[in-house]
Design an enzyme around this catalytic site. Sequence first.
Site, mmCIF file in Angstrom:
data_model
loop_
_atom_site.group_PDB
_atom_site.id
_atom_site.type_symbol
_atom_site.label_atom_id
_atom_site.label_comp_id
_atom_site.label_asym_id
_atom_site.label_seq_id
_atom_site.Cartn_x
_atom_site.Cartn_y
_atom_site.Cartn_z
ATOM 1 N N ASP A 83 0.781 -1.228 0.007
ATOM 2 C CA ASP A 83 0.005 -0.159 0.165
ATOM 3 C C ASP A 83 0.670 1.446 -0.007
ATOM 4 O O ASP A 83 0.198 2.298 -0.627
ATOM 5 C CB ASP A 83 -0.908 0.085 1.209
ATOM 6 C CG ASP A 83 -2.077 -1.289 1.283
ATOM 7 O OD1 ASP A 83 -1.669 -1.967 0.492
ATOM 8 O OD2 ASP A 83 -2.883 -1.087 2.193
ATOM 9 N N GLU A 136 3.219 -7.663 12.045
ATOM 10 C CA GLU A 136 3.027 -7.631 10.673
ATOM 11 C C GLU A 136 4.122 -7.113 9.756
ATOM 12 O O GLU A 136 4.462 -7.645 8.626
ATOM 13 C CB GLU A 136 2.108 -6.180 10.713
ATOM 14 C CG GLU A 136 1.417 -5.893 9.193
ATOM 15 C CD GLU A 136 0.340 -4.644 9.244
ATOM 16 O OE1 GLU A 136 0.479 -3.896 10.427
ATOM 17 O OE2 GLU A 136 0.035 -4.318 8.207
HETATM 18 C C1 GLC Z 1 -2.141 -3.646 5.113
HETATM 19 C C2 GLC Z 1 -1.352 -4.169 3.885
HETATM 20 C C3 GLC Z 1 -2.039 -5.177 3.207
HETATM 21 C C4 GLC Z 1 -2.955 -6.033 3.758
HETATM 22 C C5 GLC Z 1 -3.823 -5.181 4.849
HETATM 23 C C6 GLC Z 1 -4.590 -6.201 5.798
HETATM 24 O O1 GLC Z 1 -3.078 -2.611 4.502
HETATM 25 O O2 GLC Z 1 -0.700 -3.095 3.293
HETATM 26 O O3 GLC Z 1 -1.444 -5.601 1.950
HETATM 27 O O4 GLC Z 1 -3.947 -6.700 2.829
HETATM 28 O O5 GLC Z 1 -3.076 -4.363 5.810
HETATM 29 O O6 GLC Z 1 -3.414 -6.920 6.555
#
Ligand code: GLC
Length: 476
Positions: free
Chosen positions: A209, A441
């Site tokens: 993102d 994460e």
């Molecule tokens: C963040 C990440 C995306 C993922 C989401 C949920 O937005 O950039 O890739 O799917 O989190 O984990």
Amino acid sequence: MCFFTRLSRFKCSDACVEILITFSIQCLAGLTRGYLLDIMKEELYKKAIAVLDANFQEGGFTIPSAGLYPFQWKWDSGFIAIGFAHYDVEKAKTEMRTLLDAQWENGFIPHIVFHTENDSYFPGADFHQSELHPLSSKKYRSTGMTQPPVTGFVLQEMYRIAEDKQDMLNFIKEEIDKVYENHAYFYSNRDPQDEGLVYIYHNWESGTDNSPVWDDIWKTMNPPEYTFVRKDTTHVDASQRPTKREYDHYLHIIDIAKQNNYDDAKIAELSPFLVQDPLFNAMLIKSNQALVDMYIMIGGNEEKIKTILKWQSKSIESFNNKLFDAELGAYVHYDLRNEKPIRHITSSSFSPLFANIPSQERAEVLVKTMMNKFGGEDKYLCASFDPTNDRFNPKKYWRGPVWINMNWMLFLGLKNYGFTDVAARMKQDSIELIEKYGFYEYFDCRKDTGEENTPGYGGNNFSWSAALFIDMVNTP
Ligand code: GLC
């Protein structure tokens, strides 16, 4: 007779006895260390299972991380199902069934499915208004954008892992046409120049993102200043997340899509963000191959197989011709709106290895680039963005940190081409990061951050980190 008594009867010089004793102690310590390591790994494995089970929801889907991400995300769901497949096949099937149930009538699968009312996330269902599209799901509210096409290769992975192959094949038979329809949607609606390369119209569609790659596109836009309340920064340190101004860009692109009722042709014509992303297209190609393999296993379906193979050969050819940057020695993103390549190296640049896209010769170039720029002994593999680039930031969301889903893909991709040692390091580094920090994460790629207590970054008890840890530990 014990070893030490035997040793005392042995005619040997004092120095020799000393050496033998030291050696024995070291052996014992080694064995104990190995044993302790095994126990630690076992504990971690149990913890991974506990993370996934805790994040699994009554509605039959798994949240990525409590608080920060309270709904079902498309590519997360796929990775999560792979983790479940190792110890709870029913949950794995439910995860995929629920995701595919949210498919729209035109084959589109959304990036977030809003199963519940939850105001801990912005922008939620009321902002996205998926109901604007006439073919959107009548059962679930969702976003009007998608995420990387993982569903094909995930079904194939579930089959690989399953002990009861027949049972899993029956499940695949139930679901596979939905994946085919999803790919047909991409090739009919997201490839305006008929190149075999599909576009994304929002950075959130990429999955990566906040990559610095998008900075070049933000420079071409001047969105209005929106007034809104961010929720992400109430869960995570703001220094690890995008800025308010970056969010203005994100919301503006969605506004344009909404003004056009999420109509694909209009988006292709008007969206300021239109990108051919190597990661997204590599996953589509990987999933195409998985579809062919699974249809062959099922039998029949000749027409579908023919169509997929047609998509596939065109996609691979264009991918290699258009997205490879020989000077950089890596695949790059292409800005379709402004008709120019975006010449930066990211972990997505290496993802074609996962889908068998490059030739062996080109794969060697890729791995050389990866090891030169990302693979120093002072770093964990694999940073999400080129550590030698000015835009690299080791703490910030997709601008440098290591992500376990990317490492998992690269691990398998490297194995595909016989880079056994680098693959082993990719796996080892991933496990070490999780051992050191927990199921976060994302992680700092620097082995020495210069700080006393560096934490893991982003959400904790993060589902795909747990799920893919389980898969990697089980994959030699
Ligand atoms: C963040 C990440 C995306 C993922 C989401 C949920 O937005 O950039 O890739 O799917 O989190 O984990």
